[in-house]
Design a protein around this motif. Structure first.
Motif, PDB file in Angstrom:
ATOM      1  N   ASN A  38       0.813  -1.213   0.000  1.00  0.00           N
ATOM      2  CA  ASN A  38       0.000   0.000   0.000  1.00  0.00           C
ATOM      3  C   ASN A  38       0.848   1.264   0.000  1.00  0.00           C
ATOM      4  OD1 ASN A  38       1.017  -0.157   2.576  1.00  0.00           O
ATOM      5  ND2 ASN A  38      -0.959   0.079   3.619  1.00  0.00           N
ATOM      6  N   GLN A  92      -6.267   8.172  -9.379  1.00  0.00           N
ATOM      7  CA  GLN A  92      -7.690   7.854  -9.421  1.00  0.00           C
ATOM      8  C   GLN A  92      -8.272   8.200 -10.788  1.00  0.00           C
ATOM      9  OE1 GLN A  92      -9.580   6.265  -7.440  1.00  0.00           O
ATOM     10  NE2 GLN A  92      -8.513   6.195  -5.479  1.00  0.00           N
ATOM     11  N   TRP A 195      -7.735  -4.880  -1.877  1.00  0.00           N
ATOM     12  CA  TRP A 195      -7.450  -4.485  -3.249  1.00  0.00           C
ATOM     13  C   TRP A 195      -7.852  -3.036  -3.498  1.00  0.00           C
ATOM     14  CZ3 TRP A 195      -4.788  -5.516  -7.396  1.00  0.00           C
ATOM     15  CH2 TRP A 195      -5.190  -5.025  -8.647  1.00  0.00           C
ATOM     16  N   THR A 196      -6.885  -2.233  -3.942  1.00  0.00           N
ATOM     17  CA  THR A 196      -7.105  -0.830  -4.265  1.00  0.00           C
ATOM     18  C   THR A 196      -6.477  -0.568  -5.627  1.00  0.00           C
ATOM     19  OG1 THR A 196      -6.988  -0.247  -1.909  1.00  0.00           O
ATOM     20  CG2 THR A 196      -6.795   1.556  -3.503  1.00  0.00           C
ATOM     21  N   SER A 198      -5.924   1.893  -7.485  1.00  0.00           N
ATOM     22  CA  SER A 198      -5.095   3.074  -7.722  1.00  0.00           C
ATOM     23  C   SER A 198      -3.685   2.932  -7.154  1.00  0.00           C
ATOM     24  CB  SER A 198      -5.759   4.318  -7.119  1.00  0.00           C
ATOM     25  OG  SER A 198      -5.938   4.158  -5.719  1.00  0.00           O
TER      26      SER A 198
END
Length: 271
Positions: A38, A92, A195-196, A198
């Motif tokens: 992250n 984003q 889960w991200t 960006s």
């Protein structure tokens, strides 16, 4: 020393082989899997971490990635202050522009031109971010690029390893199948809760596709095909960079001590 995405600790299969403990002595490896998934990471981070390694007494071997990292090492890097908030917004926007890629089950070969437009858009967004953050244009910062690290990098041998396209594409297909056999799907499942899209670590080729499969958005065969096409597209971008260098169109990438090798006539089995 590895490519950029291999620095993250949450993708050890999809980003390629990481060093594993062995009974026999082996040369030490550095900068593999040492950054949380992250976290942010840039060529500036990499340059600061690699500095003590190339300025020491040992002779490191630097492998991977894109010409930007090598040019930063040998030519210097503009010291542009980062703004995490602007960078997060830019990522984003980039994700929003391309969120259907890899998740819709479409043939990525149809997305070549839109991908190029997205890359141009990302470059424009990055320039806008620099201007908004610092009040100075990107070209102004680049004109003030400090000298490169004081190290023997500029005179070090450069080895460019290439291969014929058809030979390489067959290996790319086998490579992803081998990753699945080694547990890439289980690795994706472990990343699913946090889960991200960006995040930079989410750009690992095959990660969005396997996550989409786990979410029921595509079959495993569709995920395999999409990830394989994405890998071929990445290899094509690398070939273009090397071809420009070899043709002398980018002199900064072709010092006199740069040598090119073609692997495709050699035999490496099915690895």
């Amino acid at each position: 020393m590895p490519t950029r995405l291999q620095v993250f600790d949450n993708w050890r299969i999809l980003t390629g082989p990481h060093p594993r403990p062995r009974t026999k002595p082996r040369p030490p490896h550095a900068l593999y899997g040492h950054v949380p998934g992250n976290a942010d990471y840039s060529v500036g981070h990499w340059l600061r971490e690699v500095a003590p390694l190339v300025q020491g007494g040992a002779r490191p071997i630097i492998v991977g990635g894109t010409g930007l990292y090598f040019s930063a090492l040998t030519e210097g890097l503009a010291d542009i202050p980062a703004n995490p908030r602007n960078r997060a917004r830019r990522r984003q926007r980039a994700h929003g522009a391309g969120r259907d890629r890899g998740a819709s089950g479409r043939d990525r070969r149809r997305d070549t031109r839109p991908d190029r437009l997205r890359e141009t858009r990302c470059a424009c967004n990055a320039a806008w971010e620099v201007l908004q953050t610092t009040g100075r244009g990107l070209a102004d910062w680049q004109d003030d690029t400090p000298p490169p690290l004081h190290c023997p990098c500029r005179s070090a041998p450069r080895l460019v390893v290439g291969a014929d396209k058809d030979w390489l594409n067959a290996r790319i297909a086998r490579r992803f199948d081998r990753m699945l056999d080694q547990g890439a799907l289980e690795e994706a499942r472990a990343n699913l809760p946090g889960w991200t899209p960006s995040l930079l670590s989410a750009k690992a080729i095959g990660a969005p596709e396997l996550i989409a499969h786990l979410r029921g958005e595509m079959t495993l065969d569709q995920a395999r095909e999409a990830a394989t096409i994405a890998t071929r597209q990445f290899a094509k971008r690398q070939r273009t960079m090397v071809s420009l260098a070899h043709a002398g169109l980018a002199e900064r990438l072709t010092p006199p001590n740069c040598r090119f090798f073609n692997l495709s006539p050699l035999t490496f089995g099915h690895s």
